[in-house]
Write a protein that holds these residues in place. Sequence first.
Motif, PDB file in Angstrom:
ATOM      1  N   LEU A  14       0.832  -1.203   0.000  1.00  0.00           N
ATOM      2  CA  LEU A  14       0.000   0.000   0.000  1.00  0.00           C
ATOM      3  C   LEU A  14       0.867   1.253   0.000  1.00  0.00           C
ATOM      4  O   LEU A  14       0.544   2.255  -0.647  1.00  0.00           O
ATOM      5  N   LEU A  15       1.993   1.204   0.707  1.00  0.00           N
ATOM      6  CA  LEU A  15       2.925   2.328   0.738  1.00  0.00           C
ATOM      7  C   LEU A  15       3.526   2.574  -0.640  1.00  0.00           C
ATOM      8  O   LEU A  15       3.669   3.720  -1.071  1.00  0.00           O
ATOM      9  N   ARG A  16       3.880   1.488  -1.345  1.00  0.00           N
ATOM     10  CA  ARG A  16       4.414   1.613  -2.714  1.00  0.00           C
ATOM     11  C   ARG A  16       3.394   2.279  -3.633  1.00  0.00           C
ATOM     12  O   ARG A  16       3.726   3.136  -4.437  1.00  0.00           O
ATOM     13  N   VAL A  17       2.135   1.875  -3.496  1.00  0.00           N
ATOM     14  CA  VAL A  17       1.067   2.444  -4.329  1.00  0.00           C
ATOM     15  C   VAL A  17       0.943   3.951  -4.063  1.00  0.00           C
ATOM     16  O   VAL A  17       0.792   4.745  -4.997  1.00  0.00           O
ATOM     17  N   LYS A  18       1.038   4.351  -2.784  1.00  0.00           N
ATOM     18  CA  LYS A  18       0.945   5.770  -2.429  1.00  0.00           C
ATOM     19  C   LYS A  18       2.100   6.568  -3.016  1.00  0.00           C
ATOM     20  O   LYS A  18       1.920   7.687  -3.505  1.00  0.00           O
ATOM     21  N   PHE A  19       3.317   6.003  -2.975  1.00  0.00           N
ATOM     22  CA  PHE A  19       4.479   6.669  -3.578  1.00  0.00           C
ATOM     23  C   PHE A  19       4.243   6.927  -5.063  1.00  0.00           C
ATOM     24  O   PHE A  19       4.544   7.990  -5.584  1.00  0.00           O
ATOM     25  N   THR A  98      16.360  -9.671  -2.456  1.00  0.00           N
ATOM     26  CA  THR A  98      16.454 -10.841  -3.331  1.00  0.00           C
ATOM     27  C   THR A  98      17.440 -10.525  -4.465  1.00  0.00           C
ATOM     28  O   THR A  98      17.788  -9.356  -4.682  1.00  0.00           O
ATOM     29  N   PRO A  99      17.860 -11.538  -5.230  1.00  0.00           N
ATOM     30  CA  PRO A  99      18.733 -11.272  -6.387  1.00  0.00           C
ATOM     31  C   PRO A  99      18.070 -10.401  -7.455  1.00  0.00           C
ATOM     32  O   PRO A  99      18.753  -9.846  -8.320  1.00  0.00           O
ATOM     33  N   PHE A 100      16.733 -10.261  -7.409  1.00  0.00           N
ATOM     34  CA  PHE A 100      16.023  -9.459  -8.408  1.00  0.00           C
ATOM     35  C   PHE A 100      16.424  -7.991  -8.412  1.00  0.00           C
ATOM     36  O   PHE A 100      16.099  -7.263  -9.346  1.00  0.00           O
ATOM     37  N   VAL A 101      17.112  -7.534  -7.354  1.00  0.00           N
ATOM     38  CA  VAL A 101      17.533  -6.127  -7.331  1.00  0.00           C
ATOM     39  C   VAL A 101      18.613  -5.843  -8.372  1.00  0.00           C
ATOM     40  O   VAL A 101      18.893  -4.686  -8.676  1.00  0.00           O
ATOM     41  N   HIS A 102      19.204  -6.887  -8.940  1.00  0.00           N
ATOM     42  CA  HIS A 102      20.190  -6.710 -10.005  1.00  0.00           C
ATOM     43  C   HIS A 102      19.444  -6.528 -11.320  1.00  0.00           C
ATOM     44  O   HIS A 102      19.225  -7.469 -12.085  1.00  0.00           O
ATOM     45  N   CYS A 103      19.042  -5.279 -11.552  1.00  0.00           N
ATOM     46  CA  CYS A 103      18.124  -4.969 -12.644  1.00  0.00           C
ATOM     47  C   CYS A 103      18.679  -5.311 -14.015  1.00  0.00           C
ATOM     48  O   CYS A 103      17.952  -5.811 -14.878  1.00  0.00           O
ATOM     49  N   LYS A 104      19.950  -5.031 -14.236  1.00  0.00           N
ATOM     50  CA  LYS A 104      20.522  -5.302 -15.558  1.00  0.00           C
ATOM     51  C   LYS A 104      20.595  -6.805 -15.831  1.00  0.00           C
ATOM     52  O   LYS A 104      20.322  -7.238 -16.954  1.00  0.00           O
ATOM     53  N   PHE A 105      20.936  -7.581 -14.815  1.00  0.00           N
ATOM     54  CA  PHE A 105      21.065  -9.021 -15.024  1.00  0.00           C
ATOM     55  C   PHE A 105      19.713  -9.660 -15.332  1.00  0.00           C
ATOM     56  O   PHE A 105      19.560 -10.366 -16.324  1.00  0.00           O
ATOM     57  N   ALA A 168      23.762   3.934 -14.679  1.00  0.00           N
ATOM     58  CA  ALA A 168      22.394   3.617 -14.250  1.00  0.00           C
ATOM     59  C   ALA A 168      21.334   4.648 -14.679  1.00  0.00           C
ATOM     60  O   ALA A 168      20.277   4.254 -15.160  1.00  0.00           O
ATOM     61  N   PRO A 169      21.575   5.957 -14.527  1.00  0.00           N
ATOM     62  CA  PRO A 169      20.499   6.902 -14.857  1.00  0.00           C
ATOM     63  C   PRO A 169      20.015   6.853 -16.307  1.00  0.00           C
ATOM     64  O   PRO A 169      18.899   7.255 -16.594  1.00  0.00           O
ATOM     65  N   VAL A 170      20.851   6.372 -17.222  1.00  0.00           N
ATOM     66  CA  VAL A 170      20.426   6.336 -18.625  1.00  0.00           C
ATOM     67  C   VAL A 170      20.148   4.908 -19.111  1.00  0.00           C
ATOM     68  O   VAL A 170      19.990   4.669 -20.298  1.00  0.00           O
ATOM     69  N   SER A 171      20.081   3.962 -18.189  1.00  0.00           N
ATOM     70  CA  SER A 171      19.754   2.584 -18.595  1.00  0.00           C
ATOM     71  C   SER A 171      18.661   2.052 -17.658  1.00  0.00           C
ATOM     72  O   SER A 171      17.497   2.379 -17.806  1.00  0.00           O
ATOM     73  N   MET A 175      15.079   1.156  -7.747  1.00  0.00           N
ATOM     74  CA  MET A 175      14.568   2.248  -6.907  1.00  0.00           C
ATOM     75  C   MET A 175      14.065   1.620  -5.608  1.00  0.00           C
ATOM     76  O   MET A 175      13.003   0.983  -5.580  1.00  0.00           O
ATOM     77  N   ASP A 176      14.843   1.801  -4.546  1.00  0.00           N
ATOM     78  CA  ASP A 176      14.596   1.110  -3.281  1.00  0.00           C
ATOM     79  C   ASP A 176      13.251   1.457  -2.661  1.00  0.00           C
ATOM     80  O   ASP A 176      12.527   0.578  -2.192  1.00  0.00           O
ATOM     81  N   TYR A 177      12.881   2.737  -2.661  1.00  0.00           N
ATOM     82  CA  TYR A 177      11.692   3.159  -1.919  1.00  0.00           C
ATOM     83  C   TYR A 177      10.387   2.684  -2.556  1.00  0.00           C
ATOM     84  O   TYR A 177       9.343   2.644  -1.890  1.00  0.00           O
ATOM     85  N   VAL A 178      10.411   2.326  -3.842  1.00  0.00           N
ATOM     86  CA  VAL A 178       9.211   1.757  -4.467  1.00  0.00           C
ATOM     87  C   VAL A 178       9.419   0.310  -4.889  1.00  0.00           C
ATOM     88  O   VAL A 178       8.525  -0.320  -5.443  1.00  0.00           O
ATOM     89  N   ASP A 179      10.620  -0.228  -4.655  1.00  0.00           N
ATOM     90  CA  ASP A 179      10.933  -1.634  -4.913  1.00  0.00           C
ATOM     91  C   ASP A 179      10.630  -2.049  -6.361  1.00  0.00           C
ATOM     92  O   ASP A 179       9.967  -3.049  -6.613  1.00  0.00           O
ATOM     93  N   VAL A 180      11.141  -1.238  -7.302  1.00  0.00           N
ATOM     94  CA  VAL A 180      11.011  -1.572  -8.722  1.00  0.00           C
ATOM     95  C   VAL A 180      12.318  -1.258  -9.444  1.00  0.00           C
ATOM     96  O   VAL A 180      13.144  -0.492  -8.951  1.00  0.00           O
ATOM     97  N   CYS A 181      12.466  -1.865 -10.615  1.00  0.00           N
ATOM     98  CA  CYS A 181      13.565  -1.505 -11.500  1.00  0.00           C
ATOM     99  C   CYS A 181      13.034  -0.482 -12.493  1.00  0.00           C
ATOM    100  O   CYS A 181      12.034  -0.724 -13.178  1.00  0.00           O
TER     101      CYS A 181
END
Length: 201
Positions: A14-19, A98-105, A168-171, A175-181
């Motif tokens: 719910l917090l992610r949705v609010k962000f 989790t390993p999913f935080v490695h967005c490029k991989f 990272a900024p151009v690829s 994003m930790d606070y919303v838990d998405v790549c």
Amino acid sequence: MANLMSFSVTPQELLRVKFFLIAGKKLDPRGASDLIMVFVFLAIYLFNFIAVLFMLWNRKYPPLKSKNPILMTFIFLSSIFWFAGDLQVNGHAPLKGTPFVHCKFFGVWMHVLMGVSVMSSLIGLRSYGLYRVFCRGRPFRGVALYVSVTITILVMLAFGIITQALPAPVSVYYMDYVDVCFFDAGYRAGLISFVWVNWAA
């Protein structure tokens, strides 16, 4: 500690949705539908895995041999890479811890390169092989076959290496606070174009 998937919408979701709402964007919270989808696909992949093992065990049986079991096995493996990357890219699974935080991989190498691109290339290669054998009456081998496969692999490697070299900024980055790549708009357009060119070729 890793986030766990849940059948209910957690306070963190719910917090992610609010962000996202604050940023003027819409986000569906992870919940029962995502978890059910993961279980359904895992069951399908388990069934397919058993079928692939059966096919490899009986690969000399003519009806199965004609399907090119080794090529079909690689297609199955690439579908697993595609699915694993898709869990991250489309936000079906929590990423934090989790390993999913490695967005490029997961988002680029597994989802796009080893998943979508490899699977598309292999299906195209298999279709051409069937056409060559059954419509043209010619063997499915030769220099042209190996050259096309080599070019495809080199192009995919080049795209992956360029992705790794881009900041990272151009690829893509986590994003930790919303838990998405997050995929930069220009980079996302390049990624989609790459997939479309792969399909067209």
